[in-house]
Design an enzyme around this catalytic site. Structure first.
Site, PDB file in Angstrom:
ATOM      1  N   ARG A 111       7.111 -15.013  28.320  1.00  0.00           N
ATOM      2  CA  ARG A 111       6.711 -16.413  28.409  1.00  0.00           C
ATOM      3  C   ARG A 111       6.978 -17.017  29.780  1.00  0.00           C
ATOM      4  O   ARG A 111       6.105 -17.662  30.366  1.00  0.00           O
ATOM      5  CB  ARG A 111       7.445 -17.229  27.330  1.00  0.00           C
ATOM      6  CG  ARG A 111       6.817 -17.175  25.966  1.00  0.00           C
ATOM      7  CD  ARG A 111       7.856 -17.272  24.879  1.00  0.00           C
ATOM      8  NE  ARG A 111       8.768 -16.138  24.927  1.00  0.00           N
ATOM      9  CZ  ARG A 111       8.491 -14.939  24.376  1.00  0.00           C
ATOM     10  NH1 ARG A 111       7.372 -14.766  23.729  1.00  0.00           N
ATOM     11  NH2 ARG A 111       9.340 -13.943  24.478  1.00  0.00           N
ATOM     12  N   THR A 112       8.196 -16.829  30.300  1.00  0.00           N
ATOM     13  CA  THR A 112       8.544 -17.500  31.550  1.00  0.00           C
ATOM     14  C   THR A 112       7.690 -16.985  32.691  1.00  0.00           C
ATOM     15  O   THR A 112       7.098 -17.759  33.452  1.00  0.00           O
ATOM     16  CB  THR A 112      10.038 -17.307  31.862  1.00  0.00           C
ATOM     17  OG1 THR A 112      10.814 -17.800  30.771  1.00  0.00           O
ATOM     18  CG2 THR A 112      10.418 -18.055  33.122  1.00  0.00           C
ATOM     19  N   LYS A 141      17.020   0.230  46.525  1.00  0.00           N
ATOM     20  CA  LYS A 141      17.545   0.944  47.688  1.00  0.00           C
ATOM     21  C   LYS A 141      18.847   0.333  48.189  1.00  0.00           C
ATOM     22  O   LYS A 141      19.413   0.789  49.176  1.00  0.00           O
ATOM     23  CB  LYS A 141      16.513   0.917  48.823  1.00  0.00           C
ATOM     24  CG  LYS A 141      15.158   1.490  48.442  1.00  0.00           C
ATOM     25  CD  LYS A 141      14.154   1.306  49.575  1.00  0.00           C
ATOM     26  CE  LYS A 141      12.772   1.791  49.181  1.00  0.00           C
ATOM     27  NZ  LYS A 141      11.767   1.550  50.258  1.00  0.00           N
ATOM     28  N   ARG A 162      14.153 -14.468  38.407  1.00  0.00           N
ATOM     29  CA  ARG A 162      14.995 -14.217  37.233  1.00  0.00           C
ATOM     30  C   ARG A 162      15.906 -13.048  37.570  1.00  0.00           C
ATOM     31  O   ARG A 162      15.460 -12.021  38.089  1.00  0.00           O
ATOM     32  CB  ARG A 162      14.171 -13.899  35.993  1.00  0.00           C
ATOM     33  CG  ARG A 162      15.018 -13.347  34.845  1.00  0.00           C
ATOM     34  CD  ARG A 162      14.277 -13.262  33.542  1.00  0.00           C
ATOM     35  NE  ARG A 162      14.032 -14.589  32.981  1.00  0.00           N
ATOM     36  CZ  ARG A 162      13.571 -14.797  31.751  1.00  0.00           C
ATOM     37  NH1 ARG A 162      13.294 -13.786  30.968  1.00  0.00           N
ATOM     38  NH2 ARG A 162      13.382 -16.022  31.324  1.00  0.00           N
ATOM     39  N   HIS A 190      18.968 -21.886  32.919  1.00  0.00           N
ATOM     40  CA  HIS A 190      17.520 -21.723  32.776  1.00  0.00           C
ATOM     41  C   HIS A 190      16.909 -23.127  32.802  1.00  0.00           C
ATOM     42  O   HIS A 190      16.434 -23.642  31.784  1.00  0.00           O
ATOM     43  CB  HIS A 190      17.195 -21.023  31.457  1.00  0.00           C
ATOM     44  CG  HIS A 190      15.838 -20.386  31.413  1.00  0.00           C
ATOM     45  ND1 HIS A 190      14.844 -20.686  32.322  1.00  0.00           N
ATOM     46  CD2 HIS A 190      15.292 -19.477  30.556  1.00  0.00           C
ATOM     47  CE1 HIS A 190      13.758 -19.977  32.037  1.00  0.00           C
ATOM     48  NE2 HIS A 190      14.012 -19.242  30.971  1.00  0.00           N
TER      49      HIS A 190
END
Length: 372
Positions: A111-112, A141, A162, A190
């Site tokens: 969704r986000t 890396k 995120r 959030h």
């Protein structure tokens, strides 16, 4: 609160005013929200007559729910209401034409991520994305988050991130010259979810003041409930009920935050008792990925489930919300109940994120302009 304006916005604000998408009034699209489309008039989405200019709120990044005051929330809500009516092909659908958004998702998302990418596309912008950034970007890396941000900001006008580590969005914002939008940092914050949750409550219930909300499930690891508590503390008369298994009870920092702001909260063990009291029942899943001990996870899951029997206790005007995804904490036979608002809630995420992107990137007034 963040005070600096990013340099790219300063350089492009004059050009943005002449773009095809500079019109202020959107073309009606016809909202598809069934229960809420007519429940709340546009004027009811604001409470204090806040100025519509985003930069009066002096926000550069969207990283912490605590950075928002009521005026800033009102600005977002007014803009989100317009975003509900944006029609493809209209001038408003080109307001971010020429802008580029990068999405850096180190954790899975449906969704986000998709709502941010859809939001940018619906406003005419372009998306640069990397799948599973922790595995397929240079982070694999050994590149630091700060170096990744410094690199990516050379390609994009804003970065949506995120990450699994709490505080990662603030680290990114500390080195970024473009807006950082926090799409979730581990069990921390959030903020865009909190804003869309507020917007949903306002659209569904018709107010944010004097509401009772039951927060259920994984409250220790749930960044959505943490952020929502911070935002709700701005509104008078809010009462919060925390319903969670012992191993995932709400953390003390949030309870202390609410106490300092005069918000009444109670920890309750009986979900049925809470269901009959609240205006909003906010369910969350037990987050398996946050557990290192599977015995604790198994002890927590399945304890509080919303089903048709529990819905009989819910007040007629009340709604059930969930940030999704769900596992087994809301049975599918609840979906047909008009008080099940979680899919409308997900759709609202598109409008709120459209609003935030437009405000961060295409607001044509700078702080210097406003102070003249």
């Amino acid at each position: 609160m963040q005070t600096a304006l990013h340099s790219r916005c300063q350089r492009t604000c004059k050009a943005a005013s002449s773009r095809p998408g500079s019109a202020k009034v959107p073309v009606c699209r016809g909202a598809s929200l069934t229960r809420s489309a007519t429940a709340t008039p546009a004027g009811a989405l604001t409470n204090n007559g806040a100025s519509m200019d985003w930069h009066l709120q002096k926000l550069k990044h969207v990283v912490d729910s605590g950075d928002f005051n009521r005026a800033a929330v009102d600005v977002v809500f007014k803009e989100a209401l317009k975003m509900e009516k944006v029609r493809p092909g209209s001038p408003e659908s080109r307001v971010l034409e020429g802008y580029i958004m990068s999405t850096l998702f180190y954790e899975p998302s449906t969704r986000t991520r998709l709502s941010f990418e859809s939001a940018m596309s619906r406003l005419g912008g372009t998306v640069l994305s990397t799948e599973s950034a922790g595995e397929y970007s240079s982070a694999a890396k050994g590149e630091t988050l700060e170096d990744t941000v410094r690199t990516v900001e050379g390609y994009a006008d804003c970065i949506v991130i995120r990450h699994s580590q709490e505080g990662s969005a603030k680290r990114a914002a500390a080195v970024a010259s473009v807006p950082i939008l926090n799409a979730g940092d581990g069990p921390g914050q959030h903020p865009t979810q909190a804003l869309l949750d507020l917007y949903t409550i306002q659209r569904e219930i018709g107010r944010l003041e004097n509401i009772k909300i039951g927060m259920v499930g994984d409250l220790a690891n749930g960044r959505t409930v943490r952020s929502l508590c911070m935002c709700l503390s701005m509104y008078p008369g809010v009462e919060v009920f925390f319903v969670a298994p012992d191993v995932v009870r709400m953390r003390d920092d949030v309870k202390d935050y609410l106490t300092k702001r005069g918000v009444k909260w109670t920890e309750v063990s009986d979900l049925r008792e809470v269901a009959g009291l609240v205006d909003v029942l906010y369910q969350t899943r037990i987050q398996r990925e946050r557990f290192t001990d599977m015995d604790s996870y198994n002890a927590a899951r399945g304890k509080y489930i919303i089903d048709k029997e529990l819905m009989k206790i819910l007040q007629p005007h009340a709604v059930v919300m969930h940030p999704l995804p769900r596992v087994d904490e809301i049975t599918t036979d609840v979906d047909s109940d008009p008080r099940a608002a979680y899919f409308r809630q997900a759709r609202n995420g598109l409008y709120v994120r459209m609003a935030l992107l437009k405000l961060c990137l295409a607001d044509k007034m700078t702080a210097d302009d406003l102070n003249k």
